[in-house]
Write an enzyme that holds these catalytic residues in place. Structure first.
Site, PDB file in Angstrom:
ATOM      1  N   TYR A 123       0.817  -1.217   0.000  1.00 32.94           N
ATOM      2  CA  TYR A 123       0.000   0.000   0.000  1.00 32.94           C
ATOM      3  C   TYR A 123       0.853   1.271   0.000  1.00 32.94           C
ATOM      4  O   TYR A 123       0.323   2.370   0.129  1.00 32.94           O
ATOM      5  CB  TYR A 123      -0.912   0.035   1.235  1.00 32.94           C
ATOM      6  CG  TYR A 123      -2.092  -0.893   1.176  1.00 32.94           C
ATOM      7  CD1 TYR A 123      -2.151  -1.940   0.261  1.00 32.94           C
ATOM      8  CD2 TYR A 123      -3.161  -0.731   2.033  1.00 32.94           C
ATOM      9  CE1 TYR A 123      -3.236  -2.809   0.228  1.00 32.94           C
ATOM     10  CE2 TYR A 123      -4.252  -1.580   2.002  1.00 32.94           C
ATOM     11  CZ  TYR A 123      -4.273  -2.620   1.100  1.00 32.94           C
ATOM     12  OH  TYR A 123      -5.355  -3.463   1.073  1.00 32.94           O
ATOM     13  N   LYS A 190       3.706 -13.763   6.136  1.00 31.78           N
ATOM     14  CA  LYS A 190       3.757 -14.889   5.190  1.00 31.78           C
ATOM     15  C   LYS A 190       5.245 -15.115   4.885  1.00 31.78           C
ATOM     16  O   LYS A 190       5.691 -15.097   3.723  1.00 31.78           O
ATOM     17  CB  LYS A 190       2.947 -14.514   3.935  1.00 31.78           C
ATOM     18  CG  LYS A 190       2.718 -15.635   2.956  1.00 31.78           C
ATOM     19  CD  LYS A 190       1.591 -16.558   3.339  1.00 31.78           C
ATOM     20  CE  LYS A 190       1.496 -17.710   2.362  1.00 31.78           C
ATOM     21  NZ  LYS A 190       0.552 -18.753   2.769  1.00 31.78           N
ATOM     22  N   ASP A 223      -2.684 -16.879   6.353  1.00 36.84           N
ATOM     23  CA  ASP A 223      -3.831 -17.703   5.944  1.00 36.84           C
ATOM     24  C   ASP A 223      -4.346 -18.528   7.123  1.00 36.84           C
ATOM     25  O   ASP A 223      -5.552 -18.616   7.370  1.00 36.84           O
ATOM     26  CB  ASP A 223      -3.508 -18.574   4.719  1.00 36.84           C
ATOM     27  CG  ASP A 223      -2.101 -19.140   4.731  1.00 36.84           C
ATOM     28  OD1 ASP A 223      -1.315 -18.785   5.622  1.00 36.84           O
ATOM     29  OD2 ASP A 223      -1.781 -19.947   3.842  1.00 36.84           O
ATOM     30  N   ASP A 247      -5.243  -4.508   6.711  1.00 36.99           N
ATOM     31  CA  ASP A 247      -6.462  -3.976   6.118  1.00 36.99           C
ATOM     32  C   ASP A 247      -7.534  -5.071   6.066  1.00 36.99           C
ATOM     33  O   ASP A 247      -8.678  -4.886   6.480  1.00 36.99           O
ATOM     34  CB  ASP A 247      -6.136  -3.469   4.696  1.00 36.99           C
ATOM     35  CG  ASP A 247      -7.285  -2.702   4.086  1.00 36.99           C
ATOM     36  OD1 ASP A 247      -8.217  -2.350   4.821  1.00 36.99           O
ATOM     37  OD2 ASP A 247      -7.257  -2.459   2.862  1.00 36.99           O
TER      38      ASP A 247
END
Ligand code: NAD
Length: 360
Positions: A123, A190, A223, A247
């Protein structure tokens, strides 16, 4: 008296700002409000949706309560909200997600705090459009230095994650946990796939955690974290995430506690903080005294805590919780049937909260 800028916003902004101001004043917190305008309503008069005097007021006071602002479409102005976050270096987005009895939700007893990094990651706005000369140049460079070829017909978004950016947000999460008496911080990433960005995030998270032996630390792959939050939300407490995952997961967590109407937030920097609801300006309801003021009132509660006015904050929270639990003086969206004729307006819900505050 503590001076706080009140940005009244547009759409439903002015109505919920007024309801929130009245509730906070009723706690006796001693706030002197400096009213400042922003949004599409002032654009015609001021030539900008974000007048310099509004920015100046926030800069001087260092703290603001901000009602929602419409992002003007087709005018060349980008999001005013993003502009404010960048202008004031508001690097931390704080989203407490707490269940209140009486709010319709599939879950009860949720009490999570999402801490999202606000400035880096995908972002950061570092993007290269497909086909542009600089994009082709970048792709050529990458193809020379990386073993994985990129097709020429590719758009590229860059994901910067720095040591400094990660350190300050993870530190923020731990400091918040300590100040608010919370037990655990979970860092989400991740790192198994993105070794040099999320891997760095995880390494720095672990380093910072060592400085806070009084608070439990763990990490989760994003995840898995999504699944865990749906299956066992009670296992989590304060969750710290890079911008993109933050977000997405802050909306997921808002969903766990009943959605936008009750989701408060804060954007916090070094010496600056802006408190605002998660929801937008809902223009179709503007001026109808109809929408739910709870999310902005709960953002006001975060503001009181930020100012160290803990007793006033607790008083306000108890009053909001009591009105919602009774389910009588609440807006249409909090009634089991949205067409329930007994639903009250924005100001009447605030009146009910004020009555509870006054009753002690
Ligand atoms: P929105 O949050 O304004 O509305 C989404 C839905 O939720 C609508 O159905 C709306 O009626 C309902 N809703 C929102 N707040 C409510 C409340 N307090 N009580 C009851 N119902 C409520 O999202 P949108 O329609 O996507 O955005 C409208 C404008 O707001 C856009 O210009 C967007 O850019 C802007 N926006 C501003 C902020 C901000 O100021 N921080 C945040 C999000 C969106």
């Amino acid at each position: 008296m503590t001076k706080v800028t009140l940005v009244t916003g547009d759409g439903i902004g002015p109505e919920i700002a007024e309801a929130t101001r009245r509730c906070i004043d009723a706690t006796g917190a001693g706030i002197e409000w400096e009213i400042a305008e922003a949004g599409v309503d002032v654009m015609e008069r001021e030539g900008t949706p974000l007048p310099e005097k509004t920015l100046e007021s926030i800069r001087t006071n260092g703290i603001a309560l901000k009602a929602p602002i419409t992002t003007p479409v087709g005018t060349g102005f980008r999001s005013i909200n993003v502009h404010m976050r960048q202008e004031f270096g508001l690097y931390a987005c704080l989203r407490p997600c707490k269940s209140y009895k009486g709010v319709r939700s599939r879950y009860s007893d949720i009490d999570l705090v999402v801490v999202r990094e606000n400035t880096e990651d995908l972002y950061a706005g570092i993007e290269f459009e497909k086909g542009k000369a600089e994009t082709l140049e970048l792709i050529e460079w990458l193809n020379k230095h990386s073993k994985r070829p990129i097709r020429p017909n590719t758009g590229v978004s860059i994901k910067p994650i720095s040591v400094e950016g990660t350190e300050r947000i993870v530190k923020f999460a731990f400091e918040y946990a300590r100040k608010m008496g919370r037990r655990k911080v979970t860092s989400v990433h991740k790192a198994n796939i993105m070794k040099f960005s999320d891997g760095l995030w995880l390494e720095v998270s672990r380093d910072v955690a060592k400085r806070y032996p009084d608070i439990e630390f763990e990490d989760r792959i994003v995840d898995n974290m999504c699944m865990q939050l749906i299956q066992k939300p009670e296992l989590y407490d304060v969750i710290v995430l890079p911008n993109l995952y933050g977000d997405i997961l802050s909306d997921l967590c808002a969903g766990l506690v009943g959605g936008l109407g009750v989701a408060p937030g804060a954007n916090i920097g070094e010496n600056m903080a802006i408190f605002e609801a998660t929801h937008g300006s809902a223009p179709k309801y503007a001026g109808q005294n109809k929408v739910n003021p709870t999310a902005l009132i709960l953002s006001g509660l975060l503001l009181l805590r930020h100012l160290g006015k803990m007793a006033e904050a607790e008083h306000l929270e108890k009053a909001v919780a009591a009105v919602i639990a009774e389910g009588k003086d609440v807006t249409y969206d909090m009634k089991p049937d949205r067409n329930d004729p007994t639903a009250v307006g924005t100001q009447e819900m605030a009146d009910a909260i004020i009555r509870k505050i006054k009753a002690g």
